[in-house]
Design a protein around this motif. Sequence first.
Motif, PDB file in Angstrom:
ATOM      1  N   GLY A  81       0.816  -1.209   0.000  1.00  0.00           N
ATOM      2  CA  GLY A  81       0.000   0.000   0.000  1.00  0.00           C
ATOM      3  C   GLY A  81       0.851   1.261   0.000  1.00  0.00           C
ATOM      4  N   ARG A  82       1.908   1.270   0.787  1.00  0.00           N
ATOM      5  CA  ARG A  82       2.799   2.442   0.826  1.00  0.00           C
ATOM      6  C   ARG A  82       3.467   2.652  -0.528  1.00  0.00           C
ATOM      7  NH1 ARG A  82       3.905   0.338   6.019  1.00  0.00           N
ATOM      8  NH2 ARG A  82       5.741  -0.778   5.233  1.00  0.00           N
ATOM      9  N   GLU A  83       3.844   1.549  -1.166  1.00  0.00           N
ATOM     10  CA  GLU A  83       4.484   1.650  -2.479  1.00  0.00           C
ATOM     11  C   GLU A  83       3.540   2.244  -3.514  1.00  0.00           C
ATOM     12  OE1 GLU A  83       7.548  -2.084  -1.696  1.00  0.00           O
ATOM     13  OE2 GLU A  83       5.812  -2.343  -3.008  1.00  0.00           O
ATOM     14  N   HIS A  84       2.245   1.912  -3.425  1.00  0.00           N
ATOM     15  CA  HIS A  84       1.271   2.518  -4.339  1.00  0.00           C
ATOM     16  C   HIS A  84       1.331   4.046  -4.241  1.00  0.00           C
ATOM     17  CE1 HIS A  84      -1.463  -1.302  -4.265  1.00  0.00           C
ATOM     18  NE2 HIS A  84      -0.419  -1.458  -5.045  1.00  0.00           N
ATOM     19  N   HIS A  85       1.321   4.545  -3.018  1.00  0.00           N
ATOM     20  CA  HIS A  85       1.325   6.001  -2.805  1.00  0.00           C
ATOM     21  C   HIS A  85       2.640   6.629  -3.270  1.00  0.00           C
ATOM     22  CE1 HIS A  85      -2.517   6.276  -0.697  1.00  0.00           C
ATOM     23  NE2 HIS A  85      -2.186   5.160  -0.070  1.00  0.00           N
ATOM     24  N   LEU A  86       3.752   5.930  -3.042  1.00  0.00           N
ATOM     25  CA  LEU A  86       5.042   6.454  -3.477  1.00  0.00           C
ATOM     26  C   LEU A  86       5.119   6.527  -5.006  1.00  0.00           C
ATOM     27  CD1 LEU A  86       7.431   4.599  -0.990  1.00  0.00           C
ATOM     28  CD2 LEU A  86       6.881   7.043  -1.014  1.00  0.00           C
ATOM     29  N   MET A  87       4.534   5.553  -5.673  1.00  0.00           N
ATOM     30  CA  MET A  87       4.506   5.558  -7.132  1.00  0.00           C
ATOM     31  C   MET A  87       3.692   6.743  -7.647  1.00  0.00           C
ATOM     32  SD  MET A  87       4.051   1.432  -7.556  1.00  0.00           S
ATOM     33  CE  MET A  87       4.043   1.282  -9.338  1.00  0.00           C
ATOM     34  N   ILE A  88       2.576   7.013  -6.994  1.00  0.00           N
ATOM     35  CA  ILE A  88       1.759   8.167  -7.387  1.00  0.00           C
ATOM     36  C   ILE A  88       2.522   9.464  -7.148  1.00  0.00           C
ATOM     37  CG2 ILE A  88      -0.393   9.423  -6.978  1.00  0.00           C
ATOM     38  CD1 ILE A  88      -1.602   6.745  -6.015  1.00  0.00           C
ATOM     39  N   ASP A  89       3.213   9.545  -6.023  1.00  0.00           N
ATOM     40  CA  ASP A  89       4.004  10.745  -5.730  1.00  0.00           C
ATOM     41  C   ASP A  89       5.069  10.973  -6.801  1.00  0.00           C
ATOM     42  OD1 ASP A  89       2.542  11.161  -3.437  1.00  0.00           O
ATOM     43  OD2 ASP A  89       4.034  10.280  -2.089  1.00  0.00           O
ATOM     44  N   ALA A  90       5.705   9.890  -7.258  1.00  0.00           N
ATOM     45  CA  ALA A  90       6.726  10.008  -8.301  1.00  0.00           C
ATOM     46  C   ALA A  90       6.111  10.517  -9.604  1.00  0.00           C
ATOM     47  CB  ALA A  90       7.412   8.662  -8.527  1.00  0.00           C
ATOM     48  N   ILE A  91       4.923  10.018  -9.929  1.00  0.00           N
ATOM     49  CA  ILE A  91       4.226  10.478 -11.137  1.00  0.00           C
ATOM     50  C   ILE A  91       3.877  11.956 -11.003  1.00  0.00           C
ATOM     51  CG2 ILE A  91       2.114  10.221 -12.512  1.00  0.00           C
ATOM     52  CD1 ILE A  91       2.127   7.242 -11.660  1.00  0.00           C
ATOM     53  N   ASP A  92       3.350  12.318  -9.842  1.00  0.00           N
ATOM     54  CA  ASP A  92       2.944  13.701  -9.603  1.00  0.00           C
ATOM     55  C   ASP A  92       4.149  14.649  -9.695  1.00  0.00           C
ATOM     56  OD1 ASP A  92       1.169  15.723  -9.111  1.00  0.00           O
ATOM     57  OD2 ASP A  92       1.023  15.366  -6.952  1.00  0.00           O
ATOM     58  N   ALA A  93       5.313  14.155  -9.277  1.00  0.00           N
ATOM     59  CA  ALA A  93       6.533  14.975  -9.310  1.00  0.00           C
ATOM     60  C   ALA A  93       7.223  14.934 -10.671  1.00  0.00           C
ATOM     61  CB  ALA A  93       7.502  14.498  -8.230  1.00  0.00           C
ATOM     62  N   GLY A  94       6.707  14.105 -11.584  1.00  0.00           N
ATOM     63  CA  GLY A  94       7.327  13.996 -12.901  1.00  0.00           C
ATOM     64  C   GLY A  94       8.659  13.274 -12.886  1.00  0.00           C
ATOM     65  N   ASP A  95       8.873  12.426 -11.877  1.00  0.00           N
ATOM     66  CA  ASP A  95      10.153  11.741 -11.701  1.00  0.00           C
ATOM     67  C   ASP A  95      10.082  10.335 -12.307  1.00  0.00           C
ATOM     68  OD1 ASP A  95      12.528  10.601 -10.829  1.00  0.00           O
ATOM     69  OD2 ASP A  95      12.461  11.597  -8.873  1.00  0.00           O
ATOM     70  N   VAL A  96      10.480  10.224 -13.565  1.00  0.00           N
ATOM     71  CA  VAL A  96      10.397   8.956 -14.281  1.00  0.00           C
ATOM     72  C   VAL A  96      11.306   7.899 -13.666  1.00  0.00           C
ATOM     73  CG1 VAL A  96      10.744   7.802 -16.503  1.00  0.00           C
ATOM     74  CG2 VAL A  96       9.752  10.098 -16.434  1.00  0.00           C
ATOM     75  N   GLU A  97      12.538   8.274 -13.327  1.00  0.00           N
ATOM     76  CA  GLU A  97      13.497   7.304 -12.785  1.00  0.00           C
ATOM     77  C   GLU A  97      13.040   6.752 -11.439  1.00  0.00           C
ATOM     78  OE1 GLU A  97      15.980   5.961 -14.457  1.00  0.00           O
ATOM     79  OE2 GLU A  97      15.207   7.183 -16.112  1.00  0.00           O
ATOM     80  N   GLU A  98      12.438   7.612 -10.625  1.00  0.00           N
ATOM     81  CA  GLU A  98      11.933   7.133  -9.332  1.00  0.00           C
ATOM     82  C   GLU A  98      10.758   6.190  -9.538  1.00  0.00           C
ATOM     83  OE1 GLU A  98      11.428   6.895  -5.046  1.00  0.00           O
ATOM     84  OE2 GLU A  98      13.060   7.069  -6.516  1.00  0.00           O
ATOM     85  N   LEU A  99       9.913   6.487 -10.509  1.00  0.00           N
ATOM     86  CA  LEU A  99       8.797   5.591 -10.810  1.00  0.00           C
ATOM     87  C   LEU A  99       9.321   4.233 -11.266  1.00  0.00           C
ATOM     88  CD1 LEU A  99       5.809   4.975 -11.159  1.00  0.00           C
ATOM     89  CD2 LEU A  99       5.924   6.017 -13.441  1.00  0.00           C
ATOM     90  N   LYS A 100      10.369   4.230 -12.090  1.00  0.00           N
ATOM     91  CA  LYS A 100      10.967   2.967 -12.529  1.00  0.00           C
ATOM     92  C   LYS A 100      11.514   2.184 -11.341  1.00  0.00           C
ATOM     93  CE  LYS A 100      12.385   4.377 -17.207  1.00  0.00           C
ATOM     94  NZ  LYS A 100      13.543   4.574 -18.110  1.00  0.00           N
ATOM     95  N   ARG A 101      12.221   2.878 -10.466  1.00  0.00           N
ATOM     96  CA  ARG A 101      12.816   2.206  -9.293  1.00  0.00           C
ATOM     97  C   ARG A 101      11.740   1.583  -8.415  1.00  0.00           C
ATOM     98  NH1 ARG A 101      13.940   2.652  -4.072  1.00  0.00           N
ATOM     99  NH2 ARG A 101      12.649   4.531  -3.834  1.00  0.00           N
ATOM    100  N   LEU A 102      10.676   2.341  -8.181  1.00  0.00           N
ATOM    101  CA  LEU A 102       9.591   1.843  -7.339  1.00  0.00           C
ATOM    102  C   LEU A 102       8.839   0.694  -8.013  1.00  0.00           C
ATOM    103  CD1 LEU A 102       8.244   5.286  -6.100  1.00  0.00           C
ATOM    104  CD2 LEU A 102       9.258   3.510  -4.637  1.00  0.00           C
ATOM    105  N   THR A 103       8.703   0.768  -9.329  1.00  0.00           N
ATOM    106  CA  THR A 103       8.042  -0.303 -10.069  1.00  0.00           C
ATOM    107  C   THR A 103       8.800  -1.615  -9.935  1.00  0.00           C
ATOM    108  OG1 THR A 103       7.085   1.251 -11.685  1.00  0.00           O
ATOM    109  CG2 THR A 103       7.287  -1.063 -12.367  1.00  0.00           C
ATOM    110  N   ILE A 104      10.114  -1.538 -10.081  1.00  0.00           N
ATOM    111  CA  ILE A 104      10.948  -2.739  -9.930  1.00  0.00           C
ATOM    112  C   ILE A 104      10.814  -3.297  -8.521  1.00  0.00           C
ATOM    113  CG2 ILE A 104      13.326  -3.581  -9.890  1.00  0.00           C
ATOM    114  CD1 ILE A 104      13.930  -1.464 -12.082  1.00  0.00           C
TER     115      ILE A 104
END
Length: 214
Positions: free
Chosen positions: A185-208
Amino acid sequence: MSDVGLKSGDTGAEDEATRDVTDLILQDILGGLLLPGTWLKQIDLEKRYGCTRPEVRRALDRLAQKRLVEHVPNRGYHVYEPDGRRAAEVSDIRIILETAIAGQIVQNASPDSIRKLRILAKRFDETVLLGTMLELYEANLAFHRELLTLGGNKELVELITEIRQRTSSAPVSQWRTRARVEQSGREHHLMIDAIDAGDVEELKRLTIRHIRQS
């Protein structure tokens, strides 16, 4: 649990009964009471859960669709036996596909779509507290499907959904502790935060990290 007294048109009550039986079987699978490879005789399940044969059959079909049990023609159903090699390879494929569209997800995300993702993430969190394991599984799928849809490729969404079903429905098989579910659940929110911040690399890291269940 029985269908005695149900009218032929009372499909809502039938659906609820099937959902209850489905979750009871699922809980016993996840709890280790029904081990991988165990054959699920319908007459035994009727007695175990105090339900009818049609309820058991519908529940088994539902779990088979989610790759938690396997239907073998002319033999019956058994608890799905996860293949470690296949699971690892499927995770690798998912990582390749899902990180490949991370840039498109960030680019296509609008305030409305981010808001919808937050609603779905919150629904997952609420289901952790109040829902059944089956409802939790479905809330997780809803979140990820909406996330992947932002990639703008409907065929890819369907492909990833199909690929997920080639192994025991992850991450349900890893959700044996409350801590692991809450981490998802926490990872879901972190992924959304990365999208909201426009941080593609962070979204990739969290996805992995999310796919690996590390």
